[in-house]
Write a protein that holds these residues in place. Structure first.
Motif, PDB file in Angstrom:
ATOM      1  N   GLY A  21      54.915  44.860   9.102  1.00 47.19           N
ATOM      2  CA  GLY A  21      52.929  43.914   9.855  1.00 47.19           C
ATOM      3  C   GLY A  21      52.147  44.988   9.944  1.00 47.19           C
ATOM      4  O   GLY A  21      52.125  46.335   9.508  1.00 47.19           O
ATOM      5  N   TYR A  26      52.516  39.718   9.612  1.00 44.71           N
ATOM      6  CA  TYR A  26      54.211  39.807   9.697  1.00 44.71           C
ATOM      7  C   TYR A  26      55.315  39.065   8.490  1.00 44.71           C
ATOM      8  O   TYR A  26      54.821  38.226   8.756  1.00 44.71           O
ATOM      9  N   LEU A  42      54.930  35.313   8.958  1.00 43.02           N
ATOM     10  CA  LEU A  42      54.145  34.900  10.395  1.00 43.02           C
ATOM     11  C   LEU A  42      53.248  35.622  10.054  1.00 43.02           C
ATOM     12  O   LEU A  42      52.535  36.856  11.225  1.00 43.02           O
ATOM     13  N   ARG A  44      49.793  37.359  11.954  1.00 41.58           N
ATOM     14  CA  ARG A  44      49.218  38.271  13.187  1.00 41.58           C
ATOM     15  C   ARG A  44      48.231  37.486  13.969  1.00 41.58           C
ATOM     16  O   ARG A  44      47.365  37.396  13.637  1.00 41.58           O
ATOM     17  N   SER A  46      46.813  38.259  18.237  1.00 39.94           N
ATOM     18  CA  SER A  46      46.283  38.696  19.169  1.00 39.94           C
ATOM     19  C   SER A  46      45.967  38.026  20.321  1.00 39.94           C
ATOM     20  O   SER A  46      44.606  37.779  19.580  1.00 39.94           O
ATOM     21  N   GLU A  67      53.353  43.101  22.256  1.00 41.04           N
ATOM     22  CA  GLU A  67      52.566  42.273  21.106  1.00 41.04           C
ATOM     23  C   GLU A  67      54.039  42.304  20.253  1.00 41.04           C
ATOM     24  O   GLU A  67      54.268  41.838  19.472  1.00 41.04           O
ATOM     25  N   ASN A  71      56.436  38.968  18.835  1.00 38.56           N
ATOM     26  CA  ASN A  71      55.987  38.634  17.693  1.00 38.56           C
ATOM     27  C   ASN A  71      57.686  39.716  16.808  1.00 38.56           C
ATOM     28  O   ASN A  71      58.335  38.475  16.285  1.00 38.56           O
ATOM     29  N   LYS A  74      60.842  36.203  17.094  1.00 34.81           N
ATOM     30  CA  LYS A  74      60.891  35.314  16.029  1.00 34.81           C
ATOM     31  C   LYS A  74      61.211  35.554  14.865  1.00 34.81           C
ATOM     32  O   LYS A  74      62.399  34.985  14.257  1.00 34.81           O
ATOM     33  N   HIS A  75      61.031  37.143  14.306  1.00 35.16           N
ATOM     34  CA  HIS A  75      61.292  37.294  13.011  1.00 35.16           C
ATOM     35  C   HIS A  75      63.249  37.685  12.858  1.00 35.16           C
ATOM     36  O   HIS A  75      64.069  37.873  12.439  1.00 35.16           O
TER      37      HIS A  75
END
Length: 315
Positions: A21, A26, A42, A44, A46, A67, A71, A74-75
């Motif tokens: 990240g 990311y 993806l 980032r 926030s 956070e 995130n 999804k990864h």
């Protein structure tokens, strides 16, 4: 650029790959079944409230975990969906998930930030009840707190050691090692080649594994400030203090990272590094190649975004 002035990039091992990240993006790179490297990118994002919380000491640790969990999910899903699937069969991704796949996702999440809060409840309450069983022998508050911390440490080490023998988790730990090697290589100002990356340590002061251990150590000192009797009060105190322990532990982690190049004081981070001997393993060259690919792609996207921002400011 010196090590101190380099951006503090972070990462996470996923199934057959690594996620890194940056400030704006990311990126996850995984090794597919056909041996090719596939990417998941993806931006980032926030919320303004979360960004504000991340600037407040002792609260920013909790915000960072929230956070990272949001995130990271999804990864992690990207990697578990694709790592054992031939790219020609990617259309199968639209089919309903099998139970075995869901179980695999949960199993991997158990060693990462996704299950941290749930795991914190378990690793907080189980040692508490085990310590309470010893009260006839160790009756004082101080002895109870120390015994509780000892049980917590034993439970943490036993859990990590046990899951490290499973083939899937062992490979995740290898990618975890590759992630650290890439960051260390970058921070040491070395070109990101497989040979250079492999020559670096698989341990890093800023690792989440160190964070886990610090929560055990910090918890012992925080619990000294509250009563241990009666049992229900002890349970409520432990649950209520979870955010406090997390917040302080995050600050300790950041502090030890800043001192890692200071003689004598660098030893403050050694307990966390020792735990990483369990949570990381030496990666092979192919795994290292995937970690490098992920990091380089993240750097590329970061550079493009920064150049775009500068262009907009000029215009």
């Amino acid at each position: 650029m010196s090590k101190q002035n380099k951006p503090a990039y972070g990462g996470q091992a996923v199934v057959e790959g690594v996620m890194f990240g940056g400030k704006h993006h990311y990126v996850t790179a995984i090794r597919r079944k056909n041996k090719e490297i596939d990417y998941f990118r993806l931006p980032r994002k926030s919320s303004s409230s979360l960004t504000a919380l991340k600037k407040i000491p002792f609260i920013r640790g909790i915000a960072a975990i929230i956070e990272a969990s949001a995130n990271g999910t999804k990864h992690l899903n990207f990697s578990t969906d694709r790592y054992d699937l031939d790219p020609e069969d990617d259309e199968k991704l639209n089919e309903p998930k099998k139970e075995s796949k869901l179980t695999m996702i949960l199993g991997v999440a158990a060693i990462g930030v996704l299950s941290f809060l749930f795991g914190k409840f378990i690793f907080t309450l189980v040692p508490l009840f085990l310590a309470e069983l010893t009260r006839p022998v160790f009756s004082s508050d101080l002895s109870q707190i120390l015994i509780e911390g000892l049980f917590k440490l034993i439970l943490l080490l036993a859990y990590i050691y046990a899951i490290s023998f499973t083939p899937l988790i062992k490979r995740v730990f290898q990618y975890h090692g590759a992630e650290h090697k890439v960051i260390n290589c970058y921070e040491n100002g070395m070109p990101l080649t497989v040979e250079n990356v492999q020559s670096n340590s698989r341990l890093h002061y800023r690792c989440g594994s160190s964070f886990l251990l610090f929560t055990v150590i910090v918890g012992v000192f925080v619990y000294m400030l509250v009563p241990t009797e009666p049992l229900y009060v002890r349970v409520l105190n432990r649950l209520a203090l979870i955010p406090v322990v997390i917040g302080i532990s995050f600050e300790v982690l950041q502090f030890t990272n800043k001192l890692r190049d200071v003689p004598v004081l660098k030893w403050l981070g050694y307990p966390g590094l020792c735990l990483q001997l369990l949570t990381t393993k030496e990666p092979d060259n192919e795994q290292t190649e995937v970690a490098i690919a992920s990091f380089n792609e993240m750097l590329r996207l970061e550079k493009e975004t920064e150049e775009g921002i500068k262009t907009e400011q000029i215009v």
